[in-house]
Design a protein around this motif. Structure first.
Motif, mmCIF file in Angstrom:
data_model
loop_
_atom_site.group_PDB
_atom_site.id
_atom_site.type_symbol
_atom_site.label_atom_id
_atom_site.label_comp_id
_atom_site.label_asym_id
_atom_site.label_seq_id
_atom_site.Cartn_x
_atom_site.Cartn_y
_atom_site.Cartn_z
ATOM 1 N N LYS A 76 0.975 -3.318 -56.385
ATOM 2 C CA LYS A 76 0.589 -3.262 -54.921
ATOM 3 C C LYS A 76 1.681 -2.906 -54.159
ATOM 4 O O LYS A 76 1.428 -1.917 -53.192
ATOM 5 N N ASN A 80 1.442 0.583 -51.877
ATOM 6 C CA ASN A 80 1.622 0.512 -50.305
ATOM 7 C C ASN A 80 2.927 1.295 -50.247
ATOM 8 O O ASN A 80 2.720 2.134 -48.858
ATOM 9 N N TYR A 83 1.291 4.741 -49.716
ATOM 10 C CA TYR A 83 0.493 4.839 -48.584
ATOM 11 C C TYR A 83 1.144 4.999 -47.322
ATOM 12 O O TYR A 83 0.734 5.824 -46.453
#
Length: 106
Positions: A76, A80, A83
């Motif tokens: 994650k 992230n 992103y």
């Protein structure tokens, strides 16, 4: 206290030492994330970014700390990172542990 964080380029030597001790590959010039318990590294992930494409190279957690969600947390963090940096395409290194990839639906 357990924490997950990104490792600066200046502190990559700790990641290299951890990889050497655990007999896993270390890649230079990557974005590294770690799971820490105090100053002890429990897990590491590395992400290579070239030409706007990210590739997950490593997600590794010490055996005695597996099945606690740390690998998922590292993944994650990598997603992230992509992103936040407008990276829209993420590849997974072919030899990344198959069972972990299947478990996460990759």
């Amino acid at each position: 206290m357990i924490e997950l964080k990104e490792v600066s380029q200046e502190n990559q030597e700790k990641i290299k030492n951890f990889c050497d001790v655990n007999n896993i590959p270390f890649y230079e010039s990557t974005i590294s994330h770690v799971v820490l318990d105090g100053s002890n590294i429990l897990g590491v992930s590395q992400l290579k970014v070239e030409n706007g494409i990210a590739e997950i190279l490593i997600i590794f957690v010490k055996e005695e700390f597996r099945n606690m969600g740390f690998g998922d947390g590292l993944l994650k963090m990598q997603i992230n990172y992509c992103y936040r940096n407008s990276i829209n395409f993420i590849k997974v290194k072919k030899d990344l542990t198959i069972s972990f990839s299947k478990e996460l639906g990759l």
